[in-house]
Design an enzyme around this catalytic site. Structure first.
Site, mmCIF file in Angstrom:
data_model
loop_
_atom_site.group_PDB
_atom_site.id
_atom_site.type_symbol
_atom_site.label_atom_id
_atom_site.label_comp_id
_atom_site.label_asym_id
_atom_site.label_seq_id
_atom_site.Cartn_x
_atom_site.Cartn_y
_atom_site.Cartn_z
ATOM 1 N NE ARG A 37 8.076 -7.790 71.563
ATOM 2 C CZ ARG A 37 7.304 -7.276 70.620
ATOM 3 N NH1 ARG A 37 7.784 -6.430 69.743
ATOM 4 N NH2 ARG A 37 6.043 -7.626 70.557
ATOM 5 C CE LYS A 197 -11.989 -1.119 66.192
ATOM 6 N NZ LYS A 197 -11.726 -1.395 64.781
ATOM 7 N N GLY A 348 0.808 -4.865 74.542
ATOM 8 C CA GLY A 348 1.811 -3.815 74.680
ATOM 9 C C GLY A 348 1.483 -2.808 75.762
ATOM 10 N N GLY A 371 -0.317 -8.750 69.192
ATOM 11 C CA GLY A 371 -1.283 -9.448 68.342
ATOM 12 C C GLY A 371 -1.093 -10.961 68.379
HETATM 13 P P1 ADP Z 1 -3.034 -3.718 74.928
HETATM 14 O O1 ADP Z 1 -1.984 -3.005 74.115
HETATM 15 O O2 ADP Z 1 -2.569 -4.043 76.309
HETATM 16 O O3 ADP Z 1 -3.631 -4.902 74.203
HETATM 17 P P2 ADP Z 1 -5.068 -1.887 74.026
HETATM 18 O O4 ADP Z 1 -4.156 -1.386 72.951
HETATM 19 O O5 ADP Z 1 -6.250 -2.669 73.620
HETATM 20 O O6 ADP Z 1 -4.228 -2.672 75.139
HETATM 21 O O7 ADP Z 1 -5.660 -0.656 74.842
HETATM 22 C C1 ADP Z 1 -4.897 0.336 75.425
HETATM 23 C C2 ADP Z 1 -5.514 1.692 75.204
HETATM 24 O O8 ADP Z 1 -6.857 1.725 75.708
HETATM 25 C C3 ADP Z 1 -4.750 2.763 75.989
HETATM 26 O O9 ADP Z 1 -4.240 3.711 75.082
HETATM 27 C C4 ADP Z 1 -5.802 3.374 76.913
HETATM 28 O O10 ADP Z 1 -5.691 4.791 77.039
HETATM 29 C C5 ADP Z 1 -7.092 3.027 76.215
HETATM 30 N N1 ADP Z 1 -8.232 3.070 77.136
HETATM 31 C C6 ADP Z 1 -8.450 2.314 78.224
HETATM 32 N N2 ADP Z 1 -9.590 2.676 78.842
HETATM 33 C C7 ADP Z 1 -10.101 3.707 78.127
HETATM 34 C C8 ADP Z 1 -11.270 4.511 78.250
HETATM 35 N N3 ADP Z 1 -12.123 4.357 79.244
HETATM 36 N N4 ADP Z 1 -11.482 5.469 77.301
HETATM 37 C C9 ADP Z 1 -10.606 5.645 76.285
HETATM 38 N N5 ADP Z 1 -9.490 4.914 76.107
HETATM 39 C C10 ADP Z 1 -9.241 3.962 77.023
HETATM 40 C C1 3PG Z 2 4.705 -6.448 67.629
HETATM 41 O O1 3PG Z 2 5.327 -5.517 68.156
HETATM 42 O O2 3PG Z 2 3.528 -6.727 67.940
HETATM 43 C C2 3PG Z 2 5.452 -7.338 66.671
HETATM 44 O O3 3PG Z 2 6.811 -6.990 66.587
HETATM 45 C C3 3PG Z 2 4.798 -7.334 65.303
HETATM 46 O O4 3PG Z 2 4.890 -6.067 64.718
HETATM 47 P P1 3PG Z 2 3.859 -5.676 63.565
HETATM 48 O O5 3PG Z 2 2.508 -5.526 64.214
HETATM 49 O O6 3PG Z 2 4.387 -4.383 62.970
HETATM 50 O O7 3PG Z 2 3.836 -6.796 62.554
HETATM 51 MG MG MG Z 3 -2.081 -1.500 72.605
#
Ligand code: ADP
Ligand code: 3PG
Ligand code: MG
Length: 393
Positions: A37, A197, A348, A371
């Site tokens: 970043r 989710k 992320g 997000g």
């Molecule tokens: P991103 O940050 O890329 O948007 P998410 O935060 O939605 O992705 O999802 C990432 C999380 O999903 C990881 O911590 C991973 O361990 C979890 N995950 C992926 N597949 C599974 C699964 N089959 N069961 C439980 N957790 C899972």
């Molecule tokens: C992020 O890491 O997604 C941005 O810096 C926003 O952070 P926040 O979800 O704490 O508002």
């Molecule tokens: Mg994530």
């Protein structure tokens, strides 16, 4: 189209309030674990410095509750100093007379990094008085904090309403690439969703489905879809609300005549017996916890990817943090990297997975938002960008 910093004339000697997203990931020892970043922000800073502006950088780091030295922007300032030797100063506060004084003594082409703006609760409350104090530091506002532009906070929404404003190069680039990919996608367009989710991603999924040719779903998300299709998934991660959402998505896919491809096999473990095994979907039951896509699914997904001219990927396809369950995610990351298709990765965890799989350079665009990227993919407005003036043509 939003006004860009290129459209700002006469920057020489002007005080520019630059909102950046220096919310860099930290490891357990409190060290910066990834500086993407910051590196992606350098062209905007360099441009303003070269034009002789006085660059006042404002960012948040983490979600502090009042002052917290572990979330100070000082270590990030030190990192910035390496890129602009002799030009960077740090302000121990974000507003107030000391900061005013530091700004008053800035020379043309110098940089002042303000302390973490979220040390003040007024920031996230979008407090008008706090916004006024921030705005009083500068003549012009520039938003380049793409990852935070979905937040209606004082520094992302309040301040730009009080000053002439524009977006920086990082935001311009993110908007161009992501909006083009949705408005004029290269076909065939394959979208890949995974991760946790379903709820968080439903908007993006529904919007992308309108323009994508195929949607591949893995990760925990896939289990909600498999349950919606009537399969048993044992103890795999599924929440009840997600199943309803998945039903909606499946119905919508039918209406739009779009193909959704779900995993046909899984790497799962049993409660009490941590040894993982591969199962086809119909074998999942009882105490099994599906944690990665299986080899047949990897093949199936790889075949779809090899036909694509554009790929958007959000969400790991398994619990990639655990070496036992990272094969699916890493293999798909490599396949996307090697493919000739234009590839975009956001989220992320997805970015972290792409890094661990050593594929960063093989991806065309890695979005700096989490997000915010999902919101943009959803076609939803980003408040911190909406508030910026339109370009005068
Ligand atoms: P991103 O940050 O890329 O948007 P998410 O935060 O939605 O992705 O999802 C990432 C999380 O999903 C990881 O911590 C991973 O361990 C979890 N995950 C992926 N597949 C599974 C699964 N089959 N069961 C439980 N957790 C899972
Ligand atoms: C992020 O890491 O997604 C941005 O810096 C926003 O952070 P926040 O979800 O704490 O508002
Ligand atoms: Mg994530």
């Amino acid at each position: 189209m939003k006004r860009s910093i290129r459209d700002l004339v006469n920057l020489k000697g002007k005080r520019v309030f630059l909102r950046t997203d220096f919310n860099l990931p930290m490891n357990k020892a409190g060290r910066i674990s990834d500086n993407t970043r910051l590196v992606n922000e350098l062209p905007t800073i360099r441009y303003l410095v070269d034009k002789g502006a006085k660059v006042i950088i404002c960012s948040h780091l983490g979600r502090p509750n009042g002052f917290d030295f572990r979330l100070s922007l000082w270590p990030i300032t030190l990192l910035l100093m390496k890129y602009f030797p002799g030009k960077v100063q740090f302000a121990h506060k974000t507003i107030g007379p000391d900061v005013q004084e530091q700004v008053a003594s800035m020379s043309e082409g110098s940089i002042l990094v303000l302390e973490n703006v979220r040390f003040y609760k007024e920031e996230t409350q979008n407090d008008p008085e706090f916004a006024k104090q921030l705005a009083s530091l500068a003549d012009i506002y520039v938003n380049d904090a793409f990852g935070t532009s979905h937040r209606k906070h004082a520094s992302t929404y309040g301040v730009p309403r009080l000053l002439p404003n524009a977006v920086g190069f990082l935001i311009e680039n993110e908007l161009n690439i992501i909006e083009n990919a949705i408005k004029t996608p290269k076909k065939p367009f394959v979208a890949i969703f995974g991760g946790g989710k379903v709820d968080d991603k439903i908007g993006a999924l529904l919007n992308i489905m309108k323009v994508a040719d195929v949607i591949l779903i893995g990760g925990a998300m896939a289990y909600a879809f498999l349950v919606a299709e009537g399969h048993s998934v044992g103890h795999s991660l599924v929440d009840v609300d997600s199943v309803k959402v998945a039903e909606e998505v499946l119905a919508q896919a039918k209406t739009l005549n779009k193909r959704i491809v779900l995993p046909v096999d899984h790497v799962a473990y049993m409660f009490g017996d941590k040894k993982e095994k591969t199962f086809v979907t119909d074998e999942l039951s009882g105490e099994m916890v599906g944690s990665d896509i299986g080899p047949k699914t990897i093949n199936l997904f790889e075949r779809e990817i090899s036909k694509a001219n554009q790929i958007i990927w959000n969400g790991p396809l398994g619990k990639y943090e655990d070496p036992k369950f990272q094969k699916g995610t890493f293999k798909i990351a490599k396949k996307i990297g090697k493919s000739a298709a234009y590839s975009i990765v956001g989220g992320g965890d997805s970015i972290s997975a792409v890094k661990q799989a050593h594929c960063v350079k093989m991806i065309n665009h890695i979005s700096t938002g989490g997000g915010a990227t999902l919101k943009l993919l959803e076609g939803a407005p980003l408040v911190g960008i909406d508030v910026i003036q339109e370009k005068v043509v």
